[in-house]
Write an enzyme that holds these catalytic residues in place. Structure first.
Site, PDB file in Angstrom:
ATOM      1  CD  GLU A  83      -3.085  -0.998   2.179  1.00 33.89           C
ATOM      2  OE1 GLU A  83      -2.770  -0.417   3.238  1.00 33.89           O
ATOM      3  OE2 GLU A  83      -4.174  -1.548   1.993  1.00 33.89           O
ATOM      4  CD  GLU A 114       4.416 -20.841  12.354  1.00 32.49           C
ATOM      5  OE1 GLU A 114       4.470 -21.014  13.578  1.00 32.49           O
ATOM      6  OE2 GLU A 114       3.473 -20.283  11.780  1.00 32.49           O
TER       7      GLU A 114
END
Length: 300
Positions: A83, A114
């Site tokens: 963004e 992870e």
């Protein structure tokens, strides 16, 4: 610390009867808990300000913002990075989001990714991480190996290492230059850290990246003057920004945007000073692309 003892994994005493609540009771309960997020972030104001100052120093020398995390944390980092490009007109290569497991993990869980610190180090090596970069490592639990690996990689090359977690004295803090830890408490649904913890991470990233963009001259007054007018909405926003900051009508602002080749800061300078586009661009460059400084320089 064992996982079940982490603050983010504790049972929330106020939501023990969540499954038997009426719908309105459930909504009010979640909203009540969400209000704790902003208060938790307020306790980290000094750490957040420290992060903004240190990241800005590197970013303004050409460094990048690199976000690393797994699951929700990784997706939030990607969101912040993506963004920044249309909002502030920065090069996409200067804001990068990495998630454990790669692009597929954005849409569905990649089991085991992870748990690898080495995977994070390899991901960052592929980006040629350097000392001007800032690495934001995100993990609600503060113990995810991928997030720790990202911090280790940052420290190895002298990049700025920032940890964002929702527990105190986390493992990640041992590897970070700056640690931001809003303690939002146990989730309404036990262990569902996409809720308060996720909201806290999003708000922290919003504040830091916005602060960095302000310090980089991407904001004039409180307007996003480096917005890229790539669609009708953003084109209208650009025109209104020019009109608001130069006290001209919308038709004049639109023409000025065209004359400035869609460069909003240059259009503002041109309208306020009556300088040509090349001279306006030169004035902006001489003032580190900060509109206010460029206008002040012209008046002198």
């Amino acid at each position: 610390m064992e996982v079940e003892k982490l603050l983010t994994e504790q049972r929330n005493p106020v939501s023990m009867n969540l499954d038997t609540c009426s719908t309105i009771e459930m909504v009010e309960l979640i909203n009540s808990e969400d209000q704790k997020v902003a208060r938790a972030i307020a306790t980290q104001a000094h750490e957040i300000a420290q992060a903004i100052d240190q990241v800005s120093e590197r970013f303004n020398q050409g460094g990048r913002l690199i976000y690393c995390g797994a699951g929700t944390s990784g997706r939030l980092g990607i969101l912040d990075a993506v963004e920044l490009v249309p909002t502030y007109g920065i090069d996409p290569k200067r804001a990068i989001g990495l998630i454990a497991g790669g692009q597929n993990a954005v849409y569905r869980s990649v089991e085991g990714a992870e748990d690898s610190a080495e995977l994070a180090k390899k991901d960052l090596q592929h980006l040629n991480l350097n000392e001007y970069d800032s690495v934001f490592s995100l993990a609600a639990s503060g113990r995810t190996p991928y997030a720790i690996g990202a911090l280790e990689a940052a420290k190895q090359v002298g990049a700025l290492a920032i940890a964002v977690a929702c527990v105190a004295d986390s493992r990640m803090s041992k590897y970070a230059d700056v640690t931001i830890a809003p303690l939002v408490g146990p989730e309404v649904v036990t262990g569902s850290t996409r809720m308060k913890a996720g909201s806290a991470q999003k708000m922290v990233l919003n504040t830091i990246s916005t602060g960095v963009m302000v310090r980089a001259g991407k904001v004039y007054q409180n307007l996003m003057v480096n917005v890229l007018p790539t669609n009708e909405k953003l084109m209208n926003r650009a025109i209104h920004i020019i009109a608001q900051t130069t006290n001209c009508d919308l038709k004049t602002a639109q023409q000025m945007l065209i004359n400035a080749e869609r460069n909003v800061p240059a259009a503002i300078i041109m309208q306020r000073t009556k300088l040509s586009l090349p001279v306006s661009k030169k004035l902006l460059k001489e003032n580190n692309y900060k509109v206010a400084d460029a206008l002040n320089s012209f008046r002198k």
